[in-house]
Design a protein around this motif. Structure first.
Motif, short mmCIF file in Angstrom:
data_model
loop_
_atom_site.label_atom_id
_atom_site.label_comp_id
_atom_site.label_asym_id
_atom_site.label_seq_id
_atom_site.Cartn_x
_atom_site.Cartn_y
_atom_site.Cartn_z
N GLN A 92 0.59 -1.52 -0.19
CA GLN A 92 0.33 0.02 -0.08
C GLN A 92 1.15 1.30 -0.17
N PHE A 93 1.83 0.89 0.86
CA PHE A 93 3.04 2.20 0.83
C PHE A 93 4.14 1.99 -0.56
N HIS A 94 4.82 2.52 -0.69
CA HIS A 94 5.92 2.29 -1.95
C HIS A 94 6.60 1.60 -1.70
N TYR A 95 7.02 2.59 -0.22
CA TYR A 95 8.70 1.96 0.29
C TYR A 95 9.93 2.63 -0.36
N LEU A 96 9.66 3.99 -1.27
CA LEU A 96 11.14 4.11 -2.27
C LEU A 96 11.91 4.76 -1.20
N LEU A 97 13.22 5.22 -1.69
CA LEU A 97 14.30 6.10 -0.78
C LEU A 97 14.16 7.14 -1.66
N PRO A 98 13.50 7.76 -0.25
CA PRO A 98 13.16 9.37 -1.12
C PRO A 98 14.00 10.30 -2.04
N GLU A 99 15.44 9.85 -1.18
CA GLU A 99 16.79 11.42 -1.23
C GLU A 99 17.47 9.70 -2.68
N ALA A 125 16.39 -1.78 -15.47
CA ALA A 125 15.84 -1.25 -14.41
C ALA A 125 15.60 -0.08 -15.36
N LEU A 126 15.84 0.58 -16.59
CA LEU A 126 15.33 1.16 -17.64
C LEU A 126 14.30 0.71 -18.86
N LYS A 127 14.56 -0.39 -19.30
CA LYS A 127 13.23 -1.00 -19.18
C LYS A 127 12.01 -1.62 -18.87
N LYS A 128 12.11 -1.64 -17.27
CA LYS A 128 11.14 -1.92 -16.85
C LYS A 128 10.35 -0.32 -16.47
N LEU A 129 11.34 0.19 -16.79
CA LEU A 129 10.42 1.79 -16.74
C LEU A 129 10.08 2.35 -17.83
N ARG A 130 10.73 1.74 -18.76
CA ARG A 130 10.09 1.74 -20.66
C ARG A 130 8.60 1.19 -20.57
N ASN A 131 8.66 -0.04 -20.36
CA ASN A 131 7.54 -0.91 -20.97
C ASN A 131 5.88 -0.01 -19.10
N LEU A 132 6.68 0.12 -18.65
CA LEU A 132 5.74 0.50 -17.25
C LEU A 132 5.12 2.00 -17.43
N GLY A 133 5.67 3.13 -18.93
CA GLY A 133 5.20 3.97 -20.16
C GLY A 133 6.36 5.32 -19.01
N ILE A 134 7.32 4.76 -17.42
CA ILE A 134 7.23 6.22 -16.87
C ILE A 134 9.06 5.96 -16.94
N GLU A 135 9.55 6.02 -18.19
CA GLU A 135 10.99 6.40 -17.71
C GLU A 135 11.25 7.67 -17.72
N LYS A 136 10.48 8.51 -18.03
CA LYS A 136 10.79 10.00 -18.72
C LYS A 136 11.73 10.02 -16.73
N LEU A 137 11.00 9.25 -15.81
CA LEU A 137 11.18 9.80 -14.49
C LEU A 137 12.93 9.36 -13.38
N ALA A 138 13.38 8.26 -14.48
CA ALA A 138 14.32 7.82 -14.14
C ALA A 138 15.23 8.46 -13.31
N ASP A 139 16.19 9.71 -13.56
CA ASP A 139 16.70 10.40 -13.02
C ASP A 139 15.87 11.44 -11.84
N LYS A 140 14.32 11.61 -11.46
CA LYS A 140 13.87 12.36 -11.05
C LYS A 140 14.45 11.69 -9.41
N LYS A 141 14.02 12.35 -7.86
CA LYS A 141 14.19 11.92 -6.94
C LYS A 141 13.33 11.90 -6.46
N ALA A 142 13.00 10.59 -6.12
CA ALA A 142 11.52 9.69 -6.26
C ALA A 142 10.96 10.35 -4.77
N PHE A 143 11.05 11.51 -3.86
CA PHE A 143 10.47 12.97 -3.29
C PHE A 143 9.38 13.13 -3.92
N ASN A 144 10.04 13.26 -5.36
CA ASN A 144 9.78 14.70 -6.58
C ASN A 144 9.06 13.93 -6.66
#
Length: 226
Positions: A92-99, A125-144
């Motif tokens: 339910q909570f994503h548990y991403l490391l924000p920094e 990892a880039l391929k998984k992000l691409r498959n989910l249509g969120i590759e553009k987020l790759a370099d963003k911090k998780a808190f952002n």
């Protein structure tokens, strides 16, 4: 028919503060490519069952098999490896490391497994992000990033080691209906296009009724698994 996960006569007791029989003779299996949901009132044992099925709780009687291999009774190091390699988790909570960046978060379980080089893990990892249509987020911090985006990053992270099964514990519980639908559609695609098995605990009836099968629980028992 290929069984990915099977529970045989699983019983579980809570010992404190009083002895309580929380799971009672649980028997069912999940097939390859099946998208199943578990429903039932709060306190019926859904999350307790999921923790046993995910090998995180070993204090039970009965047998748990993953791809017809008995995992009950394995030591903690073996179970950690089985868990990391074969089971992906979305909570339910994503548990991403924000920094950390989105890409770094997705790479973590693969680095832990240690079967591929950092460069291979990064590409995957880039391929998984691409498959989910969120590759553009790759370099963003998780808190952002937004809540819906965080949950899709959590799905990418769950997929990084190409598991046999994804387990979800209320994965849409914190999302609005728009983002819940997006997460559901990603799960459906994984099942139908990649033959991945999914088992999701949910209170969301709309989510559950669109899965292949609803396993209904009450008072620690499975009432039906149609």
């Amino acid at each position: 028919m290929e069984k990915i996960l099977e529970a045989r006569h699983i019983d579980k007791y809570f010992k404190k503060p009083n002895k309580f029989h929380v799971l009672k003779d649980i028997n069912f299996f999940i097939e390859k490519g099946e998208f199943a949901s578990i429903m039932g009132k709060s306190g019926c044992g859904k999350s307790t069952l999921l923790y046993i099925l995910s090998t995180m709780d070993t204090d039970y009687s009965g047998e748990l098999l993953i791809q017809n291999d008995l995992v009950t009774g394995r030591n903690s190091n073996e179970l950690a490896r089985i868990r990391n390699k074969h089971i992906g988790f979305v909570f339910q909570f994503h548990y991403l490391l924000p920094e950390f960046s989105v890409l770094e978060n997705v790479m973590i379980p693969a680095k832990k497994l240690g079967e591929y080089s950092s460069e291979q893990i990064r590409e995957n990892a880039l391929k998984k992000l691409r498959n989910l249509g969120i590759e553009k987020l790759a370099d963003k911090k998780a808190f952002n990033i937004s809540g819906g985006e965080k949950q899709r990053v959590a799905i990418a992270r769950a997929l990084i080691n190409d598991p046999l099964i994804i387990m979800g514990d209320e994965p849409t519980g914190n999302l609005d209906s728009y983002n819940s639908d997006k997460v559901f559609n990603e799960f459906r695609k994984l099942s139908s296009e990649q033959g991945l098995s999914l088992l999701v605990v949910t209170h969301d009836e709309d989510f559950a009724k669109n899965t292949d099968r609803i396993i209904t629980m009450e008072d620690g028992k499975i009432l039906n698994s149609n």
